[in-house]
Design a protein around this motif. Sequence first.
Motif, PDB file in Angstrom:
ATOM      1  N   LYS A  86       0.840  -1.207   0.000  1.00 49.98           N
ATOM      2  CA  LYS A  86       0.000   0.000   0.000  1.00 49.98           C
ATOM      3  C   LYS A  86       0.875   1.258   0.000  1.00 49.98           C
ATOM      4  CE  LYS A  86      -3.715   2.117   2.670  1.00 49.98           C
ATOM      5  NZ  LYS A  86      -4.526   2.020   3.891  1.00 49.98           N
ATOM      6  N   ASN A  87       1.941   1.246   0.786  1.00 48.58           N
ATOM      7  CA  ASN A  87       2.856   2.397   0.830  1.00 48.58           C
ATOM      8  C   ASN A  87       3.547   2.608  -0.516  1.00 48.58           C
ATOM      9  OD1 ASN A  87       2.227   2.909   3.499  1.00 48.58           O
ATOM     10  ND2 ASN A  87       3.970   1.778   4.297  1.00 48.58           N
ATOM     11  N   VAL A  88       3.967   1.534  -1.164  1.00 49.03           N
ATOM     12  CA  VAL A  88       4.620   1.661  -2.471  1.00 49.03           C
ATOM     13  C   VAL A  88       3.635   2.199  -3.492  1.00 49.03           C
ATOM     14  CG1 VAL A  88       5.683   0.385  -4.383  1.00 49.03           C
ATOM     15  CG2 VAL A  88       6.390  -0.070  -2.027  1.00 49.03           C
ATOM     16  N   TYR A  89       2.401   1.703  -3.494  1.00 47.12           N
ATOM     17  CA  TYR A  89       1.393   2.201  -4.434  1.00 47.12           C
ATOM     18  C   TYR A  89       1.132   3.682  -4.221  1.00 47.12           C
ATOM     19  CZ  TYR A  89       0.133  -2.521  -6.026  1.00 47.12           C
ATOM     20  OH  TYR A  89       0.143  -3.770  -6.575  1.00 47.12           O
ATOM     21  N   ARG A  90       1.069   4.094  -2.949  1.00 42.50           N
ATOM     22  CA  ARG A  90       0.845   5.512  -2.644  1.00 42.50           C
ATOM     23  C   ARG A  90       2.007   6.347  -3.195  1.00 42.50           C
ATOM     24  NH1 ARG A  90      -1.247   5.308   2.399  1.00 42.50           N
ATOM     25  NH2 ARG A  90       0.780   4.774   3.268  1.00 42.50           N
ATOM     26  N   PHE A  91       3.230   5.863  -3.039  1.00 41.07           N
ATOM     27  CA  PHE A  91       4.399   6.544  -3.587  1.00 41.07           C
ATOM     28  C   PHE A  91       4.312   6.623  -5.109  1.00 41.07           C
ATOM     29  CE2 PHE A  91       8.635   5.866  -5.504  1.00 41.07           C
ATOM     30  CZ  PHE A  91       9.217   7.093  -5.201  1.00 41.07           C
ATOM     31  N   LEU A  92       3.929   5.522  -5.757  1.00 38.31           N
ATOM     32  CA  LEU A  92       3.860   5.481  -7.220  1.00 38.31           C
ATOM     33  C   LEU A  92       2.757   6.365  -7.786  1.00 38.31           C
ATOM     34  CD1 LEU A  92       4.560   1.679  -7.842  1.00 38.31           C
ATOM     35  CD2 LEU A  92       6.138   3.613  -8.156  1.00 38.31           C
ATOM     36  N   ASP A  93       1.784   6.722  -6.966  1.00 34.23           N
ATOM     37  CA  ASP A  93       0.715   7.632  -7.407  1.00 34.23           C
ATOM     38  C   ASP A  93       1.260   9.006  -7.811  1.00 34.23           C
ATOM     39  OD1 ASP A  93      -1.335   5.803  -7.123  1.00 34.23           O
ATOM     40  OD2 ASP A  93      -1.913   6.492  -5.103  1.00 34.23           O
ATOM     41  N   ASN A  94       2.494   9.298  -7.433  1.00 29.97           N
ATOM     42  CA  ASN A  94       3.107  10.590  -7.772  1.00 29.97           C
ATOM     43  C   ASN A  94       3.577  10.660  -9.222  1.00 29.97           C
ATOM     44  OD1 ASN A  94       2.993  11.795  -5.107  1.00 29.97           O
ATOM     45  ND2 ASN A  94       4.561  10.310  -4.534  1.00 29.97           N
ATOM     46  N   TYR A  95       3.487   9.563  -9.955  1.00 32.88           N
ATOM     47  CA  TYR A  95       4.059   9.510 -11.297  1.00 32.88           C
ATOM     48  C   TYR A  95       2.993   9.214 -12.350  1.00 32.88           C
ATOM     49  CZ  TYR A  95       8.273   9.505  -8.573  1.00 32.88           C
ATOM     50  OH  TYR A  95       9.250   9.862  -7.683  1.00 32.88           O
TER      51      TYR A  95
END
Length: 163
Positions: A128-137
């Motif tokens: 979930k944390n990685v997906y949230r980070f990837l939402d920036n791109y």
Amino acid sequence: MDQKTKIWNQWLALLHKQEEQSKRREALLLRLIQNSVPEYQHLGSLSVTELHVISAIGRDTRMNVTTIAQNIGVTKSAISKITVKLLKKGLLERYQLEDNQKEVFFRLTKVGELVNSIHDSFHARLEKNVYRFLDNYSEAELAFVARFIGEATKELEKNWAKT
């Protein structure tokens, strides 16, 4: 500093940071398991590979040494040793099918299921944390990152093992 040198330095920094974080995550996960299964203090010696074996067995009811090895990318010999350890720790049990007494399969005990549940929840939070980070791109940026990671992984596997 040229771009390749800058990328190399960032790459090294990322690898070192990932290694540090990996050790912290492993320690945190083991503490969570110990706190949830207090009568099993000896579980503190669980390795990441042992947790992945438990996870693989938790996902599929018909897991033998060969299928576990294929599933997580470890040798059959290593899986044999790991399953013996997990059997002794009371996290796995062996069973055979009535119509096939030759093949040995593994399933989780109740404690093994609890450990697997904690491990799965931990991974779900990380994901979930990685997906949230990837939402920036953007999608184009994510496509490039996916291509880069895929090619970098292949490069590590083929060339860097020789050095």
